[in-house]
Design a protein around this motif. Structure first.
Motif, PDB file in Angstrom:
ATOM      1  N   GLN A  77       0.909  -1.098   0.163  1.00 33.17           N
ATOM      2  CA  GLN A  77       0.132   0.184   0.074  1.00 33.17           C
ATOM      3  C   GLN A  77       0.776   1.383   0.006  1.00 33.17           C
ATOM      4  O   GLN A  77       0.653   2.267  -0.706  1.00 33.17           O
ATOM      5  N   PRO A  78       1.979   1.426   0.803  1.00 30.03           N
ATOM      6  CA  PRO A  78       2.637   2.713   0.833  1.00 30.03           C
ATOM      7  C   PRO A  78       3.328   2.825  -0.570  1.00 30.03           C
ATOM      8  O   PRO A  78       3.365   4.160  -0.884  1.00 30.03           O
ATOM      9  N   HIS A  79       4.048   2.026  -1.014  1.00 29.72           N
ATOM     10  CA  HIS A  79       4.572   2.187  -2.594  1.00 29.72           C
ATOM     11  C   HIS A  79       3.343   2.345  -3.557  1.00 29.72           C
ATOM     12  O   HIS A  79       3.646   3.284  -4.526  1.00 29.72           O
ATOM     13  N   LEU A  80       2.420   1.868  -3.474  1.00 32.09           N
ATOM     14  CA  LEU A  80       1.122   1.817  -4.224  1.00 32.09           C
ATOM     15  C   LEU A  80       0.637   3.319  -4.116  1.00 32.09           C
ATOM     16  O   LEU A  80       0.318   4.359  -5.316  1.00 32.09           O
ATOM     17  N   ALA A  81       0.558   3.998  -3.177  1.00 28.94           N
ATOM     18  CA  ALA A  81       0.018   5.290  -2.629  1.00 28.94           C
ATOM     19  C   ALA A  81       1.008   6.296  -2.997  1.00 28.94           C
ATOM     20  O   ALA A  81       0.631   7.352  -3.615  1.00 28.94           O
ATOM     21  N   GLU A  82       2.393   5.998  -3.206  1.00 35.89           N
ATOM     22  CA  GLU A  82       3.329   7.011  -3.587  1.00 35.89           C
ATOM     23  C   GLU A  82       3.361   6.938  -5.329  1.00 35.89           C
ATOM     24  O   GLU A  82       3.338   7.997  -5.872  1.00 35.89           O
ATOM     25  N   SER A  83       2.788   5.915  -5.782  1.00 38.90           N
ATOM     26  CA  SER A  83       2.514   5.978  -7.331  1.00 38.90           C
ATOM     27  C   SER A  83       1.445   6.872  -7.554  1.00 38.90           C
ATOM     28  O   SER A  83       1.419   7.612  -8.631  1.00 38.90           O
ATOM     29  N   ALA A  84       0.553   6.741  -6.889  1.00 36.23           N
ATOM     30  CA  ALA A  84      -0.632   7.681  -6.985  1.00 36.23           C
ATOM     31  C   ALA A  84      -0.213   9.186  -6.923  1.00 36.23           C
ATOM     32  O   ALA A  84      -0.623  10.047  -7.539  1.00 36.23           O
ATOM     33  N   ARG A  85       0.469   9.304  -5.806  1.00 37.32           N
ATOM     34  CA  ARG A  85       0.924  10.631  -5.488  1.00 37.32           C
ATOM     35  C   ARG A  85       1.796  11.237  -6.805  1.00 37.32           C
ATOM     36  O   ARG A  85       1.673  12.574  -6.915  1.00 37.32           O
ATOM     37  N   ALA A  86       2.311  10.442  -7.424  1.00 37.25           N
ATOM     38  CA  ALA A  86       3.360  10.734  -8.504  1.00 37.25           C
ATOM     39  C   ALA A  86       2.299  10.952  -9.796  1.00 37.25           C
ATOM     40  O   ALA A  86       2.822  11.340 -10.969  1.00 37.25           O
ATOM     41  N   GLY A  87       1.118  10.898  -9.589  1.00 37.54           N
ATOM     42  CA  GLY A  87       0.586  11.165 -10.910  1.00 37.54           C
ATOM     43  C   GLY A  87      -0.063   9.795 -11.610  1.00 37.54           C
ATOM     44  O   GLY A  87      -0.684   9.833 -12.869  1.00 37.54           O
ATOM     45  N   ARG A  88       0.402   8.768 -11.320  1.00 32.21           N
ATOM     46  CA  ARG A  88       0.073   7.310 -11.723  1.00 32.21           C
ATOM     47  C   ARG A  88      -1.189   6.890 -11.303  1.00 32.21           C
ATOM     48  O   ARG A  88      -1.799   7.239 -10.506  1.00 32.21           O
ATOM     49  N   ASP A  89      -1.680   5.621 -12.181  1.00 34.69           N
ATOM     50  CA  ASP A  89      -3.052   5.145 -11.582  1.00 34.69           C
ATOM     51  C   ASP A  89      -2.709   3.846 -11.125  1.00 34.69           C
ATOM     52  O   ASP A  89      -2.996   2.561 -11.766  1.00 34.69           O
ATOM     53  N   PRO A  90      -2.128   3.376  -9.840  1.00 34.72           N
ATOM     54  CA  PRO A  90      -2.015   2.208  -9.390  1.00 34.72           C
ATOM     55  C   PRO A  90      -2.807   1.265  -9.084  1.00 34.72           C
ATOM     56  O   PRO A  90      -4.247   1.670  -8.768  1.00 34.72           O
ATOM     57  N   PHE A  91      -2.702  -0.122  -9.146  1.00 37.38           N
ATOM     58  CA  PHE A  91      -3.834  -1.193  -9.088  1.00 37.38           C
ATOM     59  C   PHE A  91      -3.310  -2.167  -8.498  1.00 37.38           C
ATOM     60  O   PHE A  91      -2.066  -2.548  -8.630  1.00 37.38           O
TER      61      PHE A  91
END
Length: 222
Positions: A106-120
């Protein structure tokens, strides 16, 4: 729409019938796929192994944008005849380790979202999560528990910009049923084409879908 080009995606069960096909299609779409499998020596039943897999992805790529959990084991037999060790392994592989992995990611995926990507995150609970099958009671329960976690965690993760997609295809023509940890597989009806199932799942990832019930795979039998 989710862009696969350049996305770092971890695929669990990447040597399996579905996992290998999903991984290949993700790569065809431009993703950098990190493959993990029990046959490759990565048994995620130990919490330390979960951490090692995630740390390995971060060390190699510096980020995690998606995860597909296509790993699992199956057991056949009457509920009254189940061995406790079989039940333990079903839940350890199909449920507990997956929950720990998703929570750890979750923390790594959340960082991906903050970077403007669309994690899944994609889980594969299968049709037994919708319609438990006699002779597959414990397996059905392990997958239904995973599906319930995906729904509830998905509501939480959504706040961080992370999408959890649970896929529930029917019986699919892979070798999983040929290698049960207990019992012997009954005769199944027509199997879904694993290539079609993998294609449908990757399409759902790209299109931003949030649920793939068994009805989403109708027409893929072979």
């Amino acid at each position: 729409m989710t862009t696969l080009e350049g996305a770092v995606v971890l695929v669990l069960g990447a040597t399996g019938g579905l996992g290998s096909r999903i991984a290949a299609r993700l790569e065809d779409g431009g993703a950098a796929v990190v493959r993990s499998s029990r046959s490759g020596g990565q048994d995620l039943r130990a919490p330390a192994a979960v951490r090692e897999v995630l740390e390995g992805v971060m060390a190699q790529h510096g980020r995690l944008d998606g995860m597909v959990v296509a790993s699992g084991v199956v057991a056949f037999g009457a509920a009254a005849d189940l061995d406790p060790a079989t039940v333990d392994e079903l839940f350890a592989v199909n449920t507990t380790s997956v929950i720990e992995l998703i929570a750890g990611a979750q923390p790594h995926l959340a960082e991906s979202a903050r970077a403007g990507r669309d994690p899944f995150v994609v889980t594969l609970s299968g049709i037994v999560a919708e319609a438990p099958v006699a002779g597959l009671a414990a397996y059905s329960a392990s997958k239904a528990a995973l599906a319930a976690f995906a729904v509830a965690a998905g509501r939480e993760f959504r706040r961080a910009g992370i999408r959890i997609l649970d896929a529930r295809p029917g019986h699919t023509g892979t070798a999983l049923s040929e290698h049960p940890i207990a019992g012997q597989a009954p005769k199944f009806g027509a199997a879904l084409d694993p290539d079609a199932v993998a294609a449908r799942i990757v399409t759902a990832i790209v299109d931003g879908e949030k649920d793939l019930p068994s009805t989403a795979f109708v027409g893929g039998a072979s």
